[in-house]
Design a protein around this motif. Structure first.
Motif, PDB file in Angstrom:
ATOM      1  N   ILE A  18       0.867  -1.177   0.000  1.00 55.72           N
ATOM      2  CA  ILE A  18       0.000   0.000   0.000  1.00 55.72           C
ATOM      3  C   ILE A  18       0.901   1.223   0.000  1.00 55.72           C
ATOM      4  N   PRO A  19       0.887   1.998  -1.086  1.00 57.05           N
ATOM      5  CA  PRO A  19       1.802   3.138  -1.201  1.00 57.05           C
ATOM      6  C   PRO A  19       1.590   4.169  -0.093  1.00 57.05           C
ATOM      7  N   ASP A  20       2.690   4.771   0.320  1.00 62.77           N
ATOM      8  CA  ASP A  20       2.642   5.830   1.328  1.00 62.77           C
ATOM      9  C   ASP A  20       3.489   6.986   0.812  1.00 62.77           C
ATOM     10  N   PRO A  21       2.884   8.078   0.397  1.00 61.12           N
ATOM     11  CA  PRO A  21       1.470   8.413   0.525  1.00 61.12           C
ATOM     12  C   PRO A  21       0.616   7.636  -0.471  1.00 61.12           C
ATOM     13  N   TRP A  22      -0.671   7.529  -0.156  1.00 62.14           N
ATOM     14  CA  TRP A  22      -1.603   6.748  -0.953  1.00 62.14           C
ATOM     15  C   TRP A  22      -1.756   7.297  -2.364  1.00 62.14           C
ATOM     16  N   SER A  23      -1.786   6.394  -3.311  1.00 55.26           N
ATOM     17  CA  SER A  23      -2.089   6.703  -4.708  1.00 55.26           C
ATOM     18  C   SER A  23      -2.744   5.458  -5.299  1.00 55.26           C
ATOM     19  N   ALA A  24      -3.978   5.598  -5.760  1.00 58.53           N
ATOM     20  CA  ALA A  24      -4.672   4.460  -6.371  1.00 58.53           C
ATOM     21  C   ALA A  24      -3.905   3.979  -7.595  1.00 58.53           C
ATOM     22  N   ASP A  25      -3.339   4.909  -8.357  1.00 57.48           N
ATOM     23  CA  ASP A  25      -2.591   4.526  -9.556  1.00 57.48           C
ATOM     24  C   ASP A  25      -1.321   3.740  -9.202  1.00 57.48           C
ATOM     25  N   ALA A  26      -0.603   4.183  -8.163  1.00 62.34           N
ATOM     26  CA  ALA A  26       0.599   3.451  -7.737  1.00 62.34           C
ATOM     27  C   ALA A  26       0.225   2.072  -7.193  1.00 62.34           C
ATOM     28  N   PHE A  27      -0.892   2.001  -6.481  1.00 58.90           N
ATOM     29  CA  PHE A  27      -1.363   0.721  -5.962  1.00 58.90           C
ATOM     30  C   PHE A  27      -1.667  -0.240  -7.110  1.00 58.90           C
ATOM     31  N   ALA A 120     -11.990  -1.793   2.350  1.00 56.71           N
ATOM     32  CA  ALA A 120     -12.021  -0.910   3.515  1.00 56.71           C
ATOM     33  C   ALA A 120     -10.714  -0.997   4.299  1.00 56.71           C
ATOM     34  N   LEU A 121     -10.160  -2.196   4.438  1.00 59.08           N
ATOM     35  CA  LEU A 121      -8.895  -2.366   5.154  1.00 59.08           C
ATOM     36  C   LEU A 121      -7.735  -1.690   4.411  1.00 59.08           C
ATOM     37  N   ILE A 122      -7.746  -1.784   3.089  1.00 59.42           N
ATOM     38  CA  ILE A 122      -6.700  -1.131   2.284  1.00 59.42           C
ATOM     39  C   ILE A 122      -6.759   0.378   2.490  1.00 59.42           C
ATOM     40  N   LEU A 123      -7.958   0.942   2.383  1.00 60.89           N
ATOM     41  CA  LEU A 123      -8.096   2.392   2.528  1.00 60.89           C
ATOM     42  C   LEU A 123      -7.804   2.845   3.958  1.00 60.89           C
ATOM     43  N   GLU A 124      -8.155   2.015   4.926  1.00 56.76           N
ATOM     44  CA  GLU A 124      -7.842   2.345   6.317  1.00 56.76           C
ATOM     45  C   GLU A 124      -6.330   2.390   6.520  1.00 56.76           C
ATOM     46  N   ARG A 125      -5.639   1.396   6.006  1.00 54.95           N
ATOM     47  CA  ARG A 125      -4.168   1.364   6.124  1.00 54.95           C
ATOM     48  C   ARG A 125      -3.557   2.531   5.342  1.00 54.95           C
ATOM     49  N   ALA A 126      -4.124   2.854   4.183  1.00 57.95           N
ATOM     50  CA  ALA A 126      -3.598   3.955   3.366  1.00 57.95           C
ATOM     51  C   ALA A 126      -3.760   5.300   4.063  1.00 57.95           C
ATOM     52  N   ALA A 127      -4.777   5.420   4.898  1.00 57.29           N
ATOM     53  CA  ALA A 127      -5.041   6.688   5.578  1.00 57.29           C
ATOM     54  C   ALA A 127      -4.080   6.943   6.730  1.00 57.29           C
ATOM     55  N   LEU A 128      -3.428   5.883   7.216  1.00 60.35           N
ATOM     56  CA  LEU A 128      -2.507   6.032   8.342  1.00 60.35           C
ATOM     57  C   LEU A 128      -1.098   6.277   7.831  1.00 60.35           C
ATOM     58  N   PRO A 129      -0.412   7.284   8.364  1.00 62.22           N
ATOM     59  CA  PRO A 129       0.967   7.503   7.924  1.00 62.22           C
ATOM     60  C   PRO A 129       1.862   6.390   8.464  1.00 62.22           C
ATOM     61  N   SER A 130       2.920   6.124   7.739  1.00 69.51           N
ATOM     62  CA  SER A 130       3.867   5.123   8.229  1.00 69.51           C
ATOM     63  C   SER A 130       4.512   5.655   9.505  1.00 69.51           C
TER      64      SER A 130
END
Length: 173
Positions: A18-27, A120-130
């Motif tokens: 899961i990319p950090d920061p989140w990007s649907a395209d990178a995912f 939902a789990l993917i987006l939840e993890r994406a919303a949290l910073p590393s």
């Protein structure tokens, strides 16, 4: 939520990047590489309450996404359809789709629930910073909250309750 589905999705989540920061395209780029086949997102005008669809072809996967979807909704649709892929579900075959027939719904309710849960789990993890991107002072507050320390005790750097600290000041009128 079905505990079996939740356990399956938590296990599947651990294998995802899961990319950090989140990007649907990178995912999707990572998922395409992991699946060894391109994933092509096609923004399209959709009606009838459908917001996305995964069309599986021999050489590529196509994600049809509502062209009017907000970025957040687009991310959710992408994650939902990607979850179907990652969980080993079968996409719609192009031959079974036509303007006259509409979109056949061949996923079981359990598969839909699993795809929705994993999305939902993917987006939840994406919303949290590393953890490496959380500053030390914020991490200290997070650790304090984890220990169950009250907000009053946070107000006084010496650890005393805010109510006791207020007594030390005299107000003059």
């Amino acid at each position: 939520m079905n505990r079996k589905i939740e356990a399956e999705c938590l296990e599947a989540l651990e294998g995802l990047h899961i990319p950090d920061p989140w990007s649907a395209d990178a995912f999707l780029a990572w998922l395409a590489e992991a699946r060894r086949r391109p994933i092509i997102v096609v923004p399209w005008k959709v009606v009838g309450g459908i917001t996305g669809c995964w069309v599986e072809r021999e050489t590529a996967d196509f994600l049809v996404v509502d062209e009017k979807a907000t970025p957040l909704h687009r991310s959710h649709v992408v994650c939902h359809e990607a979850a179907h892929m990652w969980l080993g579900h079968q996409g719609h075959a192009a031959a079974e789709l036509s303007a006259q027939a509409g979109l056949p719904h061949h996923y079981s309710s359990e598969q839909e629930q699993a795809a929705e849960t994993l999305a939902a789990l993917i987006l939840e993890r994406a919303a949290l910073p590393s953890p490496s991107r959380v500053p030390d002072d914020v991490r200290r507050v997070m650790d304090t909250l984890y220990r169950g320390v009250t907000v009053d005790s946070l107000a006084d750097p010496r650890g005393g309750a805010a109510g006791r600290r207020r007594r030390w000041f005299r107000f003059t009128v």
